[in-house]
Write a protein that holds these residues in place. Sequence first.
Motif, PDB file in Angstrom:
ATOM      1  N   ILE A  37      -0.400  -9.027  -9.925  1.00 20.61           N
ATOM      2  CA  ILE A  37      -0.899 -10.427  -9.425  1.00 20.61           C
ATOM      3  C   ILE A  37      -0.204 -10.784  -8.403  1.00 20.61           C
ATOM      4  O   ILE A  37       0.871 -10.415  -8.071  1.00 20.61           O
ATOM      5  CB  ILE A  37      -0.831 -11.466 -10.694  1.00 20.61           C
ATOM      6  CG1 ILE A  37       0.410 -11.207 -11.406  1.00 20.61           C
ATOM      7  CG2 ILE A  37      -1.876 -11.277 -11.842  1.00 20.61           C
ATOM      8  CD1 ILE A  37       0.776 -12.271 -12.499  1.00 20.61           C
ATOM      9  N   GLY A  38      -0.898 -11.805  -7.489  1.00 13.65           N
ATOM     10  CA  GLY A  38      -0.058 -12.343  -6.282  1.00 13.65           C
ATOM     11  C   GLY A  38      -1.144 -13.042  -5.506  1.00 13.65           C
ATOM     12  O   GLY A  38      -2.465 -12.833  -5.744  1.00 13.65           O
ATOM     13  N   GLU A  39      -0.819 -13.559  -4.720  1.00 16.44           N
ATOM     14  CA  GLU A  39      -1.542 -14.471  -3.940  1.00 16.44           C
ATOM     15  C   GLU A  39      -2.519 -13.429  -2.826  1.00 16.44           C
ATOM     16  O   GLU A  39      -1.958 -12.218  -2.628  1.00 16.44           O
ATOM     17  CB  GLU A  39      -1.021 -15.277  -2.642  1.00 16.44           C
ATOM     18  CG  GLU A  39      -0.148 -16.431  -3.521  1.00 16.44           C
ATOM     19  CD  GLU A  39       0.537 -17.439  -2.417  1.00 16.44           C
ATOM     20  OE1 GLU A  39      -0.425 -18.365  -2.002  1.00 16.44           O
ATOM     21  OE2 GLU A  39       1.543 -17.428  -2.121  1.00 16.44           O
ATOM     22  N   ASN A  40      -3.444 -13.830  -2.468  1.00 14.35           N
ATOM     23  CA  ASN A  40      -4.316 -12.953  -1.348  1.00 14.35           C
ATOM     24  C   ASN A  40      -3.209 -12.532  -0.138  1.00 14.35           C
ATOM     25  O   ASN A  40      -2.946 -13.460   0.304  1.00 14.35           O
ATOM     26  CB  ASN A  40      -5.617 -13.459  -0.847  1.00 14.35           C
ATOM     27  CG  ASN A  40      -6.516 -13.451  -2.212  1.00 14.35           C
ATOM     28  OD1 ASN A  40      -7.039 -12.636  -2.730  1.00 14.35           O
ATOM     29  ND2 ASN A  40      -7.439 -14.741  -2.080  1.00 14.35           N
ATOM     30  N   GLY A  41      -3.384 -11.153   0.095  1.00 15.01           N
ATOM     31  CA  GLY A  41      -2.322 -10.825   1.171  1.00 15.01           C
ATOM     32  C   GLY A  41      -0.906 -10.562   0.864  1.00 15.01           C
ATOM     33  O   GLY A  41      -0.241 -10.174   1.393  1.00 15.01           O
ATOM     34  N   ALA A  42      -0.942 -10.549  -0.713  1.00 13.73           N
ATOM     35  CA  ALA A  42       0.369 -10.036  -1.178  1.00 13.73           C
ATOM     36  C   ALA A  42       0.958  -8.689  -1.029  1.00 13.73           C
ATOM     37  O   ALA A  42       1.949  -8.309  -1.258  1.00 13.73           O
ATOM     38  CB  ALA A  42       0.637 -10.645  -2.636  1.00 13.73           C
ATOM     39  N   GLY A  43      -0.230  -7.799  -0.930  1.00 17.28           N
ATOM     40  CA  GLY A  43      -0.192  -6.326  -0.886  1.00 17.28           C
ATOM     41  C   GLY A  43      -0.527  -5.764  -2.040  1.00 17.28           C
ATOM     42  O   GLY A  43      -0.415  -4.420  -2.271  1.00 17.28           O
ATOM     43  N   LYS A  44      -1.369  -6.328  -3.159  1.00 14.06           N
ATOM     44  CA  LYS A  44      -1.880  -5.666  -4.248  1.00 14.06           C
ATOM     45  C   LYS A  44      -2.853  -4.415  -3.931  1.00 14.06           C
ATOM     46  O   LYS A  44      -2.802  -3.373  -4.469  1.00 14.06           O
ATOM     47  CB  LYS A  44      -2.443  -6.788  -4.989  1.00 14.06           C
ATOM     48  CG  LYS A  44      -1.623  -7.963  -5.525  1.00 14.06           C
ATOM     49  CD  LYS A  44      -2.395  -8.924  -6.334  1.00 14.06           C
ATOM     50  CE  LYS A  44      -3.753  -9.467  -5.840  1.00 14.06           C
ATOM     51  NZ  LYS A  44      -3.446 -10.389  -4.647  1.00 14.06           N
ATOM     52  N   SER A  45      -3.680  -4.986  -3.150  1.00 18.90           N
ATOM     53  CA  SER A  45      -4.764  -3.890  -3.163  1.00 18.90           C
ATOM     54  C   SER A  45      -4.251  -2.928  -2.204  1.00 18.90           C
ATOM     55  O   SER A  45      -4.662  -1.615  -2.453  1.00 18.90           O
ATOM     56  CB  SER A  45      -6.300  -4.478  -2.314  1.00 18.90           C
ATOM     57  OG  SER A  45      -6.492  -5.419  -3.358  1.00 18.90           O
TER      58      SER A  45
END
Length: 506
Positions: A37-45
């Motif tokens: 989890i994390g904000e959009n743009g955090a690097g998850k994808s």
Amino acid sequence: MSGYILEMNGISKEFTGVKALADVNFKVERGEIHCLIGENGAGKSTLMKVLSGVYPHGTYKGDIVFEGAVQSFSKISDSVKAGIAIIYQELALFPDLTVYENIFAGNEVQRRGIVDWNRTIAEAKRMLGKVKLDVNPDTLIKDLGVGKQQLVEIAKALSKNVKLLILDEPTAALNENDSENLLQLLRELKRQGITCIMISHKLKEVISIADKATVMRDGRTICTLDASKGEISESVIIKNMVGREIDDIYPKRPDKKFGDNILEVIHWSAYDSELGRHVARDVNLHVRKGEIVGIAGLMGSGRTELAQSIFGNPKGYRLEGELWVDGSPAAFKHTSDAIKAGIAYVTEDRKGDGLFLIQDIKSNVTAANLSGISSRGIINDNEEVKIANQYKDSLYVKAPSVEQIVGKLSGGNQQKVSLGKWLFVGPKLLILDEPTRGIDVGAKFEIYTIMNKLISEGMSIIMISSELGEVLGMSDRIYVMAEGRIKGELPTSEATQEKIMQFATQ
């Protein structure tokens, strides 16, 4: 659980000087459901694309250890052979092929080099049984709903003897029932020994399903929370995601002052000739200056169709009834007429209808009002950059410059660009259709703050939302739709989720 099935150690990834991942460490135990989890743009994808071979070995720094062995995947098929499958938010299915053809696409059941269709169909039925999807394997994908298509994707992954299943925002486009069915399936797969990584921005889902949750921020791993130790809670997740406390996700407006009606719809009906039925029928509603009016309802209730029928009727519905704007009767033959009258509509489908993904921020921001940056039919490039920068700053768009291609932005930042595009036309009334769909809690808070700021400046807002908490938290007054009709109207002070659902299911 017997140790780690996956270890990603010191992963770093750059794109043209921008560090997307910075020394990320991520570990997943065998047989667990681990949420990322994390904000959009955090690097998850980006991290999952490194893992799955979308970004091949050599284009990043660090090591991937899967089932005890260091891996160097050069393409997606390498990770698939190792037992890793990833399912993206945008499903990778062939709509005009059957369910069984999709399940075994690229992984055909063969006998002596020839596809054995009888065995393929039999195996497809077995895979469908595993995901508890009761459909005929001969059914075309385009004839299935999104929830069932998602299960076909999982069946496809299971057909490849998957050991680690990665799901990127799997419930983003699903209704509540389909979402719960999917989460229940993940629990069942866990019992069968399959390890799952789930990227999600829906905190309630994370809390309900995660054994562990790793939080990312600005391309780094912040912490890993353990459900068995009681560490996974909404407040803890939000604090780690955004780097600060958000005591109230729905910011309050202390001084609420409402003026005269900016919009009034009287006995309004919209008939869809293609469907052969009314998508809105005998609707009466009004919006006052300085007011946020929420429209709630289940999927298919007619909320979007109503909004589009008001906004210049781009779908060509046959309309009946009266439309009043600023106290005067109005009749819009085109969306441009609605824009001239001071109405703007931010679509729920920002990728399909709202933005030009292959163009940059400045081109998108000015797209609906080119006359605002033109002189004698010629665009003033300097003025376009100036205007785009103003909206980039005021809407907190996170991007290196207004030359950034919109398709490369996170969902939250794309939504802000879409909002900027319509704010530039200078509307009196802004219709927001699912304004926070697919964006994280930090970006949601920013969108809500922007909404309140616009209201304080004299604008009015209609907000269509499927999130009842959002409707209750942001609206001054709520209409509830079902089957194209207004079933109820509630001041927020009297509204509850239960009352809204009662009206929505009438």
